[in-house]
Design an enzyme around this catalytic site. Structure first.
Site, PDB file in Angstrom:
ATOM      1  CB  CYS A 245      -0.907  -0.035   1.237  1.00 25.90           C
ATOM      2  SG  CYS A 245      -1.773   1.491   1.590  1.00 25.90           S
TER       3      CYS A 245
ATOM      4  CB  CYS B 246       0.437   1.657   4.131  1.00 25.00           C
ATOM      5  SG  CYS B 246      -1.304   1.199   4.069  1.00 25.00           S
TER       6      CYS B 246
END
Length: 139
Positions: A64, A67
């Protein structure tokens, strides 16, 4: 008309190539090591680590990109928190049962727990200042 179509096709191709290049670059960027005050949470220790603490839990995954953007922000935040305030992390690929149990639908999702009870849910990339403010409001 043909010239316009060619220009649009070239612009689209440039956009696609730039997007792919950026994604590859982000995925190849190594994750910074977690700060010592970042709690590594899993199925076995999740509830016990939240007791008698204020913990901002980051539900994330290695693939991600947002993230990965949050990782250094959370490390800085963990370094600045004092007392019974912590940052915790759950890798949803390693612990999918936790993600399912806490209804994680998108990542990064940050949940602020006070004494093991969810008090706030934050979705997406946020600044360190914003996160400090949310923690201060819930102390």
């Amino acid at each position: 008309m043909t010239a316009t179509f060619i220009v649009l096709a070239i612009l689209l191709a440039i956009f696609v190539v730039a997007n792919v290049w950026a994604r590859v670059k982000i995925k190849r960027t190594p994750l910074p090591p977690d700060h010592p005050r970042v709690l590594q949470l899993n199925d076995a220790n999740f509830k016990s680590q939240l007791k008698n603490k204020l913990v901002l839990v980051d539900f994330w995954a290695e693939w991600c990109a947002p993230c990965r953007l949050m990782a250094p922000i959370l490390n800085e935040l963990a370094a600045e928190l004092e007392g019974n305030c912590y940052v915790g992390k759950v890798n949803i690929e390693r612990y999918p049962a936790l993600a399912q149990q806490y209804r994680i639908r998108s990542i990064p999702t940050l949940i602020l727990y006070k004494n093991g009870v969810e008090v706030q849910r934050i979705v997406g990339v946020k600044t360190k200042e914003y996160l400090h403010k949310q923690i201060a409001q819930n102390k």
